[in-house]
Design a protein around this motif. Sequence first.
Motif, PDB file in Angstrom:
ATOM      1  N   GLN A 524       0.811  -1.216   0.000  1.00  0.00           N
ATOM      2  CA  GLN A 524       0.000   0.000   0.000  1.00  0.00           C
ATOM      3  C   GLN A 524       0.843   1.264   0.000  1.00  0.00           C
ATOM      4  OE1 GLN A 524      -2.577  -0.859   3.457  1.00  0.00           O
ATOM      5  NE2 GLN A 524      -4.254  -0.998   1.985  1.00  0.00           N
ATOM      6  N   ARG A 525       2.143   1.123  -0.176  1.00  0.00           N
ATOM      7  CA  ARG A 525       3.018   2.293  -0.230  1.00  0.00           C
ATOM      8  C   ARG A 525       3.878   2.217  -1.487  1.00  0.00           C
ATOM      9  NH1 ARG A 525       6.315   2.831   5.155  1.00  0.00           N
ATOM     10  NH2 ARG A 525       6.941   0.720   4.554  1.00  0.00           N
ATOM     11  N   LYS A 526       4.172   3.396  -2.024  1.00  0.00           N
ATOM     12  CA  LYS A 526       4.979   3.482  -3.236  1.00  0.00           C
ATOM     13  C   LYS A 526       6.127   4.445  -2.988  1.00  0.00           C
ATOM     14  CE  LYS A 526       5.582   2.381  -7.603  1.00  0.00           C
ATOM     15  NZ  LYS A 526       5.741   0.977  -8.038  1.00  0.00           N
ATOM     16  N   LEU A 527       7.326   4.050  -3.425  1.00  0.00           N
ATOM     17  CA  LEU A 527       8.515   4.878  -3.268  1.00  0.00           C
ATOM     18  C   LEU A 527       8.981   5.334  -4.644  1.00  0.00           C
ATOM     19  CD1 LEU A 527      10.683   6.017  -1.338  1.00  0.00           C
ATOM     20  CD2 LEU A 527      11.980   3.899  -1.717  1.00  0.00           C
ATOM     21  N   LEU A 528       9.235   6.637  -4.774  1.00  0.00           N
ATOM     22  CA  LEU A 528       9.678   7.218  -6.040  1.00  0.00           C
ATOM     23  C   LEU A 528      10.873   8.123  -5.790  1.00  0.00           C
ATOM     24  CD1 LEU A 528       6.185   8.382  -7.390  1.00  0.00           C
ATOM     25  CD2 LEU A 528       7.417   6.325  -8.100  1.00  0.00           C
ATOM     26  N   GLY A 529      11.877   8.042  -6.655  1.00  0.00           N
ATOM     27  CA  GLY A 529      12.925   9.046  -6.651  1.00  0.00           C
ATOM     28  C   GLY A 529      12.443  10.266  -7.414  1.00  0.00           C
ATOM     29  N   VAL A 530      12.673  11.474  -6.884  1.00  0.00           N
ATOM     30  CA  VAL A 530      12.128  12.683  -7.502  1.00  0.00           C
ATOM     31  C   VAL A 530      13.179  13.783  -7.551  1.00  0.00           C
ATOM     32  CG1 VAL A 530       9.763  12.170  -6.772  1.00  0.00           C
ATOM     33  CG2 VAL A 530      11.232  13.565  -5.304  1.00  0.00           C
ATOM     34  N   GLN A 531      12.976  14.724  -8.464  1.00  0.00           N
ATOM     35  CA  GLN A 531      13.821  15.911  -8.599  1.00  0.00           C
ATOM     36  C   GLN A 531      12.917  17.088  -8.944  1.00  0.00           C
ATOM     37  OE1 GLN A 531      17.264  16.691  -8.391  1.00  0.00           O
ATOM     38  NE2 GLN A 531      16.425  18.752  -8.680  1.00  0.00           N
ATOM     39  N   TRP A 532      13.006  18.162  -8.177  1.00  0.00           N
ATOM     40  CA  TRP A 532      12.152  19.318  -8.464  1.00  0.00           C
ATOM     41  C   TRP A 532      12.554  19.959  -9.787  1.00  0.00           C
ATOM     42  CZ3 TRP A 532      13.322  24.345  -9.497  1.00  0.00           C
ATOM     43  CH2 TRP A 532      14.612  24.797  -9.197  1.00  0.00           C
ATOM     44  N   GLU A 533      11.571  20.565 -10.448  1.00  0.00           N
ATOM     45  CA  GLU A 533      11.828  21.267 -11.702  1.00  0.00           C
ATOM     46  C   GLU A 533      11.233  22.678 -11.709  1.00  0.00           C
ATOM     47  OE1 GLU A 533      12.379  17.813 -15.067  1.00  0.00           O
ATOM     48  OE2 GLU A 533      10.418  18.760 -14.899  1.00  0.00           O
ATOM     49  N   THR A 534      10.011  22.814 -11.208  1.00  0.00           N
ATOM     50  CA  THR A 534       9.305  24.095 -11.259  1.00  0.00           C
ATOM     51  C   THR A 534       8.511  24.249  -9.975  1.00  0.00           C
ATOM     52  OG1 THR A 534       9.030  23.689 -13.636  1.00  0.00           O
ATOM     53  CG2 THR A 534       7.806  25.539 -12.704  1.00  0.00           C
ATOM     54  N   TYR A 535       8.402  25.480  -9.483  1.00  0.00           N
ATOM     55  CA  TYR A 535       7.594  25.660  -8.279  1.00  0.00           C
ATOM     56  C   TYR A 535       7.085  27.091  -8.162  1.00  0.00           C
ATOM     57  CZ  TYR A 535      11.958  27.480  -6.118  1.00  0.00           C
ATOM     58  OH  TYR A 535      13.105  28.182  -5.831  1.00  0.00           O
ATOM     59  N   ALA A 536       5.990  27.242  -7.395  1.00  0.00           N
ATOM     60  CA  ALA A 536       5.476  28.539  -6.953  1.00  0.00           C
ATOM     61  C   ALA A 536       5.678  28.606  -5.449  1.00  0.00           C
ATOM     62  CB  ALA A 536       4.001  28.689  -7.305  1.00  0.00           C
ATOM     63  N   PHE A 537       6.115  29.746  -4.947  1.00  0.00           N
ATOM     64  CA  PHE A 537       6.612  29.801  -3.576  1.00  0.00           C
ATOM     65  C   PHE A 537       6.023  30.916  -2.728  1.00  0.00           C
ATOM     66  CE2 PHE A 537       9.126  32.292  -6.458  1.00  0.00           C
ATOM     67  CZ  PHE A 537       9.267  33.505  -5.817  1.00  0.00           C
ATOM     68  N   THR A 538       5.311  31.872  -3.319  1.00  0.00           N
ATOM     69  CA  THR A 538       4.893  33.042  -2.547  1.00  0.00           C
ATOM     70  C   THR A 538       3.824  32.718  -1.511  1.00  0.00           C
ATOM     71  OG1 THR A 538       3.306  33.601  -4.296  1.00  0.00           O
ATOM     72  CG2 THR A 538       5.465  34.656  -4.392  1.00  0.00           C
ATOM     73  N   GLY A 539       3.152  31.572  -1.625  1.00  0.00           N
ATOM     74  CA  GLY A 539       2.059  31.266  -0.709  1.00  0.00           C
ATOM     75  C   GLY A 539       2.417  30.348   0.431  1.00  0.00           C
ATOM     76  N   CYS A 540       3.694  29.972   0.577  1.00  0.00           N
ATOM     77  CA  CYS A 540       4.022  29.047   1.662  1.00  0.00           C
ATOM     78  C   CYS A 540       5.498  29.136   2.012  1.00  0.00           C
ATOM     79  CB  CYS A 540       3.663  27.612   1.278  1.00  0.00           C
ATOM     80  SG  CYS A 540       4.269  27.094  -0.348  1.00  0.00           S
ATOM     81  N   ARG A 541       5.777  29.054   3.273  1.00  0.00           N
ATOM     82  CA  ARG A 541       7.151  29.041   3.756  1.00  0.00           C
ATOM     83  C   ARG A 541       7.174  28.376   5.128  1.00  0.00           C
ATOM     84  NH1 ARG A 541       7.847  33.334   7.420  1.00  0.00           N
ATOM     85  NH2 ARG A 541       6.137  34.835   7.434  1.00  0.00           N
ATOM     86  N   SER A 542       8.342  28.051   5.591  1.00  0.00           N
ATOM     87  CA  SER A 542       8.559  27.459   6.907  1.00  0.00           C
ATOM     88  C   SER A 542       7.941  26.060   6.979  1.00  0.00           C
ATOM     89  CB  SER A 542       8.002  28.387   7.995  1.00  0.00           C
ATOM     90  OG  SER A 542       8.423  27.965   9.261  1.00  0.00           O
ATOM     91  N   LYS A 543       7.357  25.703   8.123  1.00  0.00           N
ATOM     92  CA  LYS A 543       6.896  24.341   8.372  1.00  0.00           C
ATOM     93  C   LYS A 543       5.696  23.971   7.500  1.00  0.00           C
ATOM     94  CE  LYS A 543       9.448  22.730  11.865  1.00  0.00           C
ATOM     95  NZ  LYS A 543      10.130  21.415  11.864  1.00  0.00           N
ATOM     96  N   ILE A 544       5.674  22.720   7.048  1.00  0.00           N
ATOM     97  CA  ILE A 544       4.539  22.206   6.290  1.00  0.00           C
ATOM     98  C   ILE A 544       3.447  21.790   7.271  1.00  0.00           C
ATOM     99  CG2 ILE A 544       3.764  20.462   4.645  1.00  0.00           C
ATOM    100  CD1 ILE A 544       6.670  20.153   3.771  1.00  0.00           C
ATOM    101  N   PRO A 545       2.201  22.256   7.103  1.00  0.00           N
ATOM    102  CA  PRO A 545       1.120  21.780   7.973  1.00  0.00           C
ATOM    103  C   PRO A 545       0.983  20.263   7.876  1.00  0.00           C
ATOM    104  CG  PRO A 545       0.418  23.689   6.707  1.00  0.00           C
ATOM    105  CD  PRO A 545       1.740  23.268   6.149  1.00  0.00           C
ATOM    106  N   VAL A 546       0.867  19.621   9.015  1.00  0.00           N
ATOM    107  CA  VAL A 546       0.820  18.158   9.030  1.00  0.00           C
ATOM    108  C   VAL A 546      -0.508  17.642   8.506  1.00  0.00           C
ATOM    109  CG1 VAL A 546       0.887  16.134  10.531  1.00  0.00           C
ATOM    110  CG2 VAL A 546       2.492  18.016  10.900  1.00  0.00           C
TER     111      VAL A 546
END
Length: 750
Positions: A524-546
């Motif tokens: 029931q779990r899947k593992l993937l290797g990932v690499q970021w490419e594009t992002y929007a950042f103005t709406g979030c910073r610091s800790k991720i809400p759990v």
Amino acid sequence: MRNGVYAAISLAVAVIAATLALLLDGDSPSPTVTRPVTSTASPDLRPPIPIPARTPTPRASATPSPTPAPPPPPTPTPPSPGVLTLSPSSGVAVAPPAPERASEPPIPYETLDAAGEASTMGSYALITVADGVARSVETYEELRTESTIARLNVVDAGGESHAGRFDALAVGDLVEWRQVEDCWVRYEVTATPEPGARGATREFGVRWMTYAFTGCSGPIASDAPVTVDLGPLPDLGNPGLAYPIRHGPWQLVPKDWEGPIEESEDRRPPWRYDRAPLPSTTLFHARQLPYWRDPELSGPWTLQLAELESASPYQYGYRAAYGTTTGVEAFTVSASVAFLGGERTPVECESVCHETRVIAGRPARISYSPPNPFNPSIAPAMVRVYDPETEARYMVRETDHLLLGGRIDEVIAIARSLFEPEPDRPGVLRYGHVATLGTVAEPGSYAFLSGADASATAVDTFEGLRDGSATALLVHTSDVGGTAHRDRFDSLEAGDRFEWRRADDCWVRYRVTDVPPDPAGGGQRKLLGVQWETYAFTGCRSKIPVNAYASFDFNPLPNLGGTRLAVPVVHGPWQLVPEGWEGTSGVRTTTDRGSPGPSHESMYTGSGDLAVALAEPTQITSAFPEAWVFAGAYSGPLTDITSGSCARWNSAGGRPAVEICDTLRTVEYDALPASEEAGATVRETRTLGDRLALVTYSPPGPDHDPLLPVQVSVYDAATESIHEVFGYDPTLAGSNVDAVIEIARSLFRR
């Protein structure tokens, strides 16, 4: 303090008045005496109905009437001297007044048709259905709460047709039937006639929402004139009410009211009240609670607590608390059976305003502190919404921490989102729990990890999602609703792309780098290797809400940029911002590579070897027209901060046709406008295989520039270099982006 100010003002006005009286010359004019005139006609015992004045239709004549001159603009009235102007100081932002939608006068009617036909002009009928039998309502009490069908003749009591206005009504609109000031009902339209309906009447499905009752009771006077207002209708409660009204399950009563009110219905069970917190506060478990609805949350808010509220042995609602990632509660959302009918609420707007609203087509009541310099304290903003379909009452309440600043508009937006959820889209999976320990043990949970081995740790900041710290994704194959998507995850391969999204201004696009074996502990779990490419950042910073919603989009992802770009995005080494953007942008960093030098335009020579600039040139030139000839190459400084190599080909006439440059990346995240001159020039993101690209061109349209070179820039992460292709030839310039992209692709065919 306030009394002292008013006393001082009164004294000043009195002194000024006395001074003016002494300065006046001559006798004062005699007072005018107005004598009442006694009517000899019999008094009309019916309450007066305000019937809107209408301009009579002029008769047709051979000579058209002259067009009247427009009236002169009104002269602004200067402020009266001695008036104390009060400015808000409570900290609650005062929104500018919204432009009002044009409202037409109410439609006058004079006959309630007991037969229910409404076939004559100026007649109407309100119908109730019981046990499958329809009949006209006979009492005001039935009219208020049992009317489910409204039939109205399109011609009013004065002979004017309103067919067009009736045909414009839509489901969800509000209409008001009114007999006198304190006897009226507002109905929500639940059904409309078929399009193209003809005839003298229109029939609508209706459901009551609000009414005033103190001015009428018992049998309906069928010949009493009434009006029907098709809206828009104002909210009630500010300024204060003059008489009680019923709005959904609430009864709003003026302060110090001593007249009649409706008797409340109390259907609360006698059992003990309990709260039972969930064993695990996650959205997957919270969604199992009765009446649960998801608010749309942005910013730092996360679900902190969800609990069952019950009157044992019956479960009847829930309460959820939302707050910051540091544990401070911002607001609560609760829902329960509406046990009270006609719950009395005193209405005043001094320290706290209580007003009616219609939110997502449902009756609502709001409470907030009005701006008032003499009331420095701010009460938490609160919104209550009644859902007739489930007979449940929802409440969104700001906590005493006032993290929303007492701003009622923000609380209304949260309440509205409960009933206007984002529609599901194929290929977009919704998740709701970040497993900070990396366990990913229940549906709807996931974790971005610092690696794919046993020593990897969970990434718990937004910055970590987009700075390269997250190199793996461990995700449960079932979403937050418990729906399994194993086949979707098993179909992913290296090179595929997906988007993780928290909000429109907070998301990251990743490329799958590899698909390791499934982690131990079940399928029931899947593992993937990932690499970021594009992002929007103005709406979030610091800790991720759990405990907050996020989505995974596995559909083909659209290109970004141009005039459609609403927030800054980072795409590889580039940052695009909307045209005219003045908000936050990414950090600009410079790498010291190469020697600064003058632009290559001033140093370009016709000599040189193409191999100096580009490897394997035959793979490029094979796609060029035979008439294009190699014009030269250059290696060295290209601009004052970049260096690299360039080669150029000219057309048969000796004009530049195409230029290809290879530069080292020197500037990262320098903000580039996504459009210039309102879209005459645009920049957009692209992906070419496993490489990121940026294109610049002039799109078709009235401002199209056919001479603008099309520029395609491709970033090669392996060498940290940028390959640029400039299309100058008329067959390339302007907007032939695909042709220039094909040349750029050929640079990497080895």
